[in-house]
Structure formats: C-alpha cells, structure tokens
Design a protein around this motif. Structure first.
Motif, PDB file in Angstrom:
ATOM      1  N   PHE A  56     116.236 -71.742 -58.691  1.00  0.00           N
ATOM      2  CA  PHE A  56     115.889 -71.930 -57.280  1.00  0.00           C
ATOM      3  C   PHE A  56     117.135 -71.881 -56.393  1.00  0.00           C
ATOM      4  N   MET A  59     117.851 -68.362 -55.656  1.00  0.00           N
ATOM      5  CA  MET A  59     116.874 -67.816 -54.721  1.00  0.00           C
ATOM      6  C   MET A  59     117.125 -68.309 -53.297  1.00  0.00           C
ATOM      7  N   VAL A  65     121.702 -63.085 -49.443  1.00  0.00           N
ATOM      8  CA  VAL A  65     120.699 -62.406 -48.614  1.00  0.00           C
ATOM      9  C   VAL A  65     121.248 -61.064 -48.117  1.00  0.00           C
ATOM     10  N   PRO A  68     120.165 -57.423 -50.505  1.00  0.00           N
ATOM     11  CA  PRO A  68     119.059 -56.466 -50.285  1.00  0.00           C
ATOM     12  C   PRO A  68     119.201 -55.712 -48.976  1.00  0.00           C
ATOM     13  N   CYS A 287     117.070 -54.090 -56.207  1.00  0.00           N
ATOM     14  CA  CYS A 287     117.187 -55.530 -55.953  1.00  0.00           C
ATOM     15  C   CYS A 287     116.627 -56.354 -57.098  1.00  0.00           C
ATOM     16  N   THR A 288     115.514 -55.908 -57.678  1.00  0.00           N
ATOM     17  CA  THR A 288     114.943 -56.715 -58.754  1.00  0.00           C
ATOM     18  C   THR A 288     115.844 -56.651 -59.980  1.00  0.00           C
ATOM     19  N   TRP A 292     117.447 -60.258 -60.972  1.00  0.00           N
ATOM     20  CA  TRP A 292     117.155 -60.923 -62.245  1.00  0.00           C
ATOM     21  C   TRP A 292     118.405 -61.068 -63.094  1.00  0.00           C
TER      22      TRP A 292
ATOM     23  N   ALA B  23     105.891 -56.750 -52.604  1.00  0.00           N
ATOM     24  CA  ALA B  23     107.187 -57.432 -52.536  1.00  0.00           C
ATOM     25  C   ALA B  23     108.217 -56.532 -51.864  1.00  0.00           C
ATOM     26  N   SER B  55     114.683 -66.432 -43.952  1.00  0.00           N
ATOM     27  CA  SER B  55     115.292 -65.233 -44.537  1.00  0.00           C
ATOM     28  C   SER B  55     115.665 -65.482 -45.995  1.00  0.00           C
ATOM     29  N   GLN B  56     116.091 -66.715 -46.309  1.00  0.00           N
ATOM     30  CA  GLN B  56     116.400 -67.021 -47.709  1.00  0.00           C
ATOM     31  C   GLN B  56     115.145 -66.931 -48.577  1.00  0.00           C
ATOM     32  N   PHE B  59     114.223 -63.333 -49.132  1.00  0.00           N
ATOM     33  CA  PHE B  59     115.162 -62.757 -50.096  1.00  0.00           C
ATOM     34  C   PHE B  59     114.747 -63.106 -51.521  1.00  0.00           C
ATOM     35  N   GLY B  60     114.461 -64.396 -51.758  1.00  0.00           N
ATOM     36  CA  GLY B  60     114.074 -64.831 -53.105  1.00  0.00           C
ATOM     37  C   GLY B  60     112.785 -64.168 -53.546  1.00  0.00           C
ATOM     38  N   ALA B  61     111.771 -64.200 -52.678  1.00  0.00           N
ATOM     39  CA  ALA B  61     110.468 -63.647 -53.050  1.00  0.00           C
ATOM     40  C   ALA B  61     110.572 -62.145 -53.319  1.00  0.00           C
ATOM     41  N   HIS B  62     111.400 -61.464 -52.527  1.00  0.00           N
ATOM     42  CA  HIS B  62     111.545 -60.004 -52.633  1.00  0.00           C
ATOM     43  C   HIS B  62     111.939 -59.580 -54.039  1.00  0.00           C
ATOM     44  N   PHE B  63     112.986 -60.185 -54.585  1.00  0.00           N
ATOM     45  CA  PHE B  63     113.432 -59.683 -55.895  1.00  0.00           C
ATOM     46  C   PHE B  63     112.711 -60.361 -57.052  1.00  0.00           C
ATOM     47  N   VAL B  64     112.256 -61.605 -56.844  1.00  0.00           N
ATOM     48  CA  VAL B  64     111.600 -62.304 -57.950  1.00  0.00           C
ATOM     49  C   VAL B  64     110.212 -61.714 -58.208  1.00  0.00           C
ATOM     50  N   TYR B 138     106.701 -71.269 -51.157  1.00  0.00           N
ATOM     51  CA  TYR B 138     107.854 -70.512 -51.616  1.00  0.00           C
ATOM     52  C   TYR B 138     108.138 -70.788 -53.083  1.00  0.00           C
ATOM     53  N   MET B 139     108.098 -72.059 -53.451  1.00  0.00           N
ATOM     54  CA  MET B 139     108.452 -72.412 -54.826  1.00  0.00           C
ATOM     55  C   MET B 139     107.497 -71.790 -55.837  1.00  0.00           C
ATOM     56  N   THR B 141     106.362 -68.927 -55.857  1.00  0.00           N
ATOM     57  CA  THR B 141     106.631 -67.510 -56.145  1.00  0.00           C
ATOM     58  C   THR B 141     107.279 -67.336 -57.516  1.00  0.00           C
ATOM     59  N   LEU B 142     108.094 -68.326 -57.945  1.00  0.00           N
ATOM     60  CA  LEU B 142     108.789 -68.162 -59.228  1.00  0.00           C
ATOM     61  C   LEU B 142     107.821 -68.215 -60.410  1.00  0.00           C
TER      62      LEU B 142
END
Lengths: 440, 170
Positions: A56, A59, A65, A68, A287-288, A292, B23, B55-56, B59-64, B138-139, B141-142
């Motif tokens: 987390f 993330m 940020v 991407p 990005c993925t 990862w 995504a 935005s954070q 960013f997290g959701a985009h790649f995860v 948000y959480m 999404t992981l």
C-alpha cells in the motif's frame, strides 16, 4: 518458523530470489514470492501483514505518480510519429555529410530522451524509421545499428527518466538534482557517440557514404523540415525548465508534459481516437510491468532488510581492503552485472536501500553515486548478451541482421560509455556543476 | 478440453482484457487532475486538498488493476535463460510449476490485503483527519487486482494442464 542469524537469513533470501529469477518466473513475482516464503520462514503468517502495508505504501507514493504520466507522454510522442518527423529533418540536414544520418540518429535520440523517460521507445522507433534508410544508403551495419542502440540508452540518463524518479523515491537524493546531473552526463555521452561516428566516417570514406547530390534538398526545404523540431523542443524546455527552476514538482511537470505532447500531436494533425487509444493501452502495459516489479521488489527489500540484509551487505563491503574506492568499484561492478541480467526498476528497488547507507557512511557524494549508478544501468541496456535494447532492436530489424551482429555493433559503444564513466568518476564536476548551481 | 471449460477460460481472458482496458483509461483522469491542480495552484492561487490523494489513488489503481491484463499479454518480464531450451512437454510441465509460485504470491497478497482492507472498511478509515473521503474503495483495488491475477494465471495454468493431458493420451 526457523531462527537463523541475520547474515544467514540474508543469504537465504538472496538465494531464493536468484533461484526465482533464473527459473524464468516473471521478475516481479520472483521478488514477491521470495519475500512471501522468507517471511513465512522467519516470522510466520503474522509477518505477511507488513508485506501488505509495504504494498500500500508503494501504491500511495507521491513521487512515483510521475512515472505513468511520463510514460503516457512518451507513448503519445511515439504513436503520433513525432520521431519520424524528426528523422526526416535529420535526413535532409545531415544526409549530405559522411556519417550524417548516424549522427542525426544520436541527436534525435538525445532529443527524444528529453521528451520521454524510457529506453525502449526510441530504440524501436529508430529501428523502424532510421535503420532501413541508413542501410539503403550503404551505411556500415555496425555503425547504423550501434548508433541506434547507443542513442536509445540516453533515455535512461537524460531527464525525465523513470529510473531516476525511482532512485530518488528510494533514497535521499532529490529528483531535480539527479535530473540536472543527468542532463550533463547525457550530453557528454551523446557528444562522445557523435565524435566517434564522425571521426570514423571521416577517415573511412566508404563506411557511411554521404547522400548523392541529386537526393539533397534545397535550403528552403531544410528550413521547412526544421520546424518539426520546434514543438518537441518547446515541450522539453517546458517540462525540464519547470522542474529545474523549482516551479513544479516532477509529477506536475509530467502531467503538463503529457498534455503538451497531446497538444503537439493535435497541432501536427496526428491525433485521432485510434492514436489516443493506442497510447493509453501501450501506457498501461508498461506501467503494470514496472509497477508490479516495484511492488515485488519493495516487499523483497523490506523483508531482506528486516532479516538482516543490511548488516550482510555492510559486512561484505567493510571487509574490502582499500576503503571507499574499492567499495565504489565493487558496487559499480555489481550494478554492471545486474544491469545485464534484470530490469532497471528491479535493480534500483533492491540495491538502492542497501547501497545508499554504505555510500553515506563512506563519505562518497550521494548525488555523484546516484549518477554513476544510472550510467552503469545504462551500460547494462546494451551489453551483450542480455542487454534489453539489443532485443528491442532485434524485434524490429530485418532478419538478415542477427543478434550476433548487434552484439558486435554494441561493443564499441559500450566502450564509449565506459570512457564516459571514467570521465564522470575522475572529474565529478563534469556532471555535478549544473545541480550545484541550480540546487544550492 | 471440454467445451464449457474452454468457454469459461475465454470469459476469464475477456475479463482480464477489459479490466485492463478500463484501468488503462484511468490515465486520463490522472493527467487531468494533476494538470487541474497545476492550473488551480499557479493560475488561481487556489490549491486543492483532494487532488494529491486522488492522483495517488488513480496511480495505484492504474497499474495494480491492470496486472491481469499484463499476465494475459505476457508483459511481465522474465529472464528466459533456459525456459526456451526445454523440450515441449517438459516445458509445459515446468510452466505449471512456475504458475504455482505466482499463484501462491497472488493468493497470499489477496488474502492478507483483503483482511487489511476489511478492517479499514469497518472502522471507516479516512484519508486524513481533514479530508472525509473514505479509504476503503481504494484499498479494495489490491485484493480485487490479486483476484483477477489469480484468474488470469489460473487460465494459463488450465490451458497448460489441458495441453499436457492432451499430449499424454494421444
């Protein structure tokens, strides 16, 4: 759960990761599974919560940020054919000189590197656009492919660079200062490549022949094609200028850069839904992959450090005779080997948390070390046998050019990069003067 | 491979494909929010509180969330030192073994992150004291991303298994 001393625990982790890596698991998951298995071994199931919190944390990182957004910008520049326009300009301007096209490739790669933060894009773009035309004109194969390989790696060193953003997120070095040092180093390397190509084609007249007179264009056409360079240059000044002057954070500059790239594409009548969609989809793929790896590597390095990896690394370096220079040399050597094997993001995430405390204690300038780190990774991109750029280029070249040809072509340029490295090591001010002026 | 298994696997593929595409498009609001903040701050001297955390999150959701898409299209880089040297059937069997390790990683990450996300949901954790946006969407999404990746990797596993059995009976 087993109880082992920190040194052994660190060794077990390294072993688990190496086995995972060589086994052919995706690097990201090899790092992650090594972290999971070792956490279970050393601390049992409750320890796994810390991996989740670490995930987390990644993330939620603010610095990351920018990644991407810079990749999105790179993909728009790539898909909108801006590289192709620039090569046409170079073709008209530099074609009449011997070796001019190869020199043009290096210059365009330098400019592209300043528009984008990654290596792959410029290599494939130049491989598709520039390589066939250089070969048609009778250019020596090694110079033609070598100039693309070498120029492409500048994406790593010339800001905005995804690798530098990652490095800064893992250490106390500021992104802006590292970017500024990268500009100097990138320009020096670019100049070395250009000089090498220029000198060789000057003395070996048939190596890279000039364009025949009837194919040269008038000054009028040259000036018309020059305008293709204007928008990308404005974009670069906008993005880098705002970071260097401290007006915007890298993330903000990246967002503005992405919109700026869209604007460039609109002005050139190159933006349509397909190109936008393709850029978006290409962005998520990269990005993925990077994301990862960062996640897996963050879990790995946290577990490694808690298990005592820091002590292990520290002990390893402190038994080295010769003080800080030996330590520096050993670190750079490790990076060179790693650079040939695995991706820059994974190397940065795993080694920076381990190396930077050692670097701090030996009194080596952290910014200087960060720059040398980047140069080593850059060399890794094109060193045979596993340098990734070699495979990117192989993916787009005609089958008459084998991987062995690319190995041969890359060797002189790896040599030039090592000369560059020597310059940066012996004369640190060659790259650090700009960050010292801007960020003092 | 029987028909409904093949059909189920195609559905899983489509799921990976389309979650990845959704995504992917998060990059647009992400760009927009970052630029909006720049304009608001430097143009109107009115910085916002929400743009940074949002935005954070994007960013997290985009790649995860695009992880499964990455598995489907084999974007996750690997070191192919000897995988390609293995003869056909051994290679398939070996890929099955590798999938088990990946699945274990996704499974552990899913289970434990779901637990953490569940706690955040029931306690109503928010971003900060001053900003009343709840953190749980948000959480989640992981664990969701890990679930999708288990499906995507599971589909690879099932196809490899079918190929192995198929060759075996012939």
């Amino acid at each position: 759960m087993i109880h082992v001393d920190p040194g052994t625990a660190g060794l077990i982790m390294l072993g688990a990761f190496l086995i995972g890596l060589i086994s052919g698991l995706p690097v990201a998951f090899a790092l992650g599974i090594a972290a999971v298995i070792c956490t279970l071994l050393f601390w049992g199931a409750p320890g796994l919560y810390s991996l989740v919190y670490q995930t987390f944390d990644v993330m939620n990182s603010f610095v990351l940020v920018a990644i991407p957004l810079f990749i999105f910008m790179a993909m728009i520049v790539d898909k909108a054919g801006i590289a192709g326009d620039m090569f046409n300009a170079a073709y008209e301007w530099a074609g009449p000189a011997r070796g001019g096209l190869a020199i043009g490739v290096v210059i365009i790669c330098t400019i592209l590197a300043a528009c984008t933060g990654i290596v792959g894009g410029a290599v494939s773009a130049m491989g598709i656009i520039a390589l066939p035309r250089m070969l048609e004109r009778g250019y020596d194969r090694n110079i033609a492919t070598g100039s693309i390989l070498a120029g492409g790696t500048l994406g790593q060193l010339i800001p905005p660079s995804v690798a530098m953003i990652l490095y800064a997120s893992q250490s106390a070095v500021s992104v802006g200062a590292l970017f500024a040092a990268g500009v100097c180093a990138g320009v020096i390397l670019s100049a070395l490549f250009i000089t090498y190509i220029g000198v060789r084609s000057f003395f070996q007249t048939d190596l890279c022949p000039a364009l025949p007179i009837e194919e040269r264009v008038t000054w009028r056409e040259k000036i018309t094609s020059f305008r293709h360079l204007i928008l990308p240059l404005v974009l670069i000044v906008l993005v880098l200028g705002s970071i260097f002057l401290g007006i915007a954070t890298p993330t903000e500059a990246a967002g503005v850069g992405a919109v700026g790239a869209l604007f460039c594409a609109i002005v050139r009548h190159r933006l349509n839904w397909k190109i936008l969609h393709d850029s978006i989809i290409a962005t998520v793929g990269i990005c993925t992959m990077i994301g990862w790896i960062i996640l897996g590597a963050a879990c790995f390095s946290m577990t490694f450090i808690v298990a005592g990896g820091k002590e292990l690394v520290w002990n390893l370096f402190s038994i080295m005779p010769g003080g800080s220079w030996t330590i520096l040399a050993l670190m750079l050597f490790i990076l060179l080997i790693l650079g040939m094997l695995i991706d820059a993001p994974a190397i940065i995430m795993v080694t920076v948390p381990l190396f930077s405390p050692v670097v701090g204690q030996t009194g080596i300038d952290v910014l200087w070390f960060a720059l040398l780190f980047m140069v080593m990774l850059q060399i890794g991109w094109i060193s045979p046998p596993f340098g990734e750029s070699l495979f990117y280029l192989k993916g787009v070249t005609p089958s008459s050019i084998t991987l062995t040809d690319l190995y041969k072509a890359s060797i002189p340029f790896v040599g030039l990069q090592l000369i560059g490295l020597a310059i940066f090591v012996i004369w640190p001010e060659s790259t650090l003067w700009l960050p010292h002026i801007l960020f003092k | 491979m029987c028909k409904w298994v093949a059909k189920a696997l195609n559905i899983v593929d489509a799921l990976s494909e389309y979650t990845g595409r959704v995504a992917a498009y998060l990059i647009i609001p992400l760009t927009f929010i970052v630029v909006f903040e720049v304009v608001a701050r430097y143009g109107f001297h009115a910085p916002t509180k929400w743009s940074l955390p949002l935005s954070q999150f994007l960013f997290g959701a985009h790649f995860v969330l695009s992880g499964a898409y990455g598995i489907l299209h084999r974007f996750h880089v690997r070191v192919d030192l000897f995988l390609n040297w293995l003869p056909g059937r051994t290679k398939i069997a070996y890929s099955l073994l590798l999938s088990c390790f990946s699945l274990l990683f996704f499974g552990v990450l899913m289970a434990w992150s779901a637990d953490v996300s569940w706690t955040a949901t029931v306690t109503g954790r928010r971003i900060t004291e001053s900003l009343a946006i709840p953190l749980w969407p948000y959480m989640w999404t992981l664990p969701t991303a890990c679930f999708l990746m288990i499906l995507a990797e599971g589909a690879l596993f099932a196809r490899n298994m079918a190929a192995l059995l198929d060759r075996g009976t012939r």
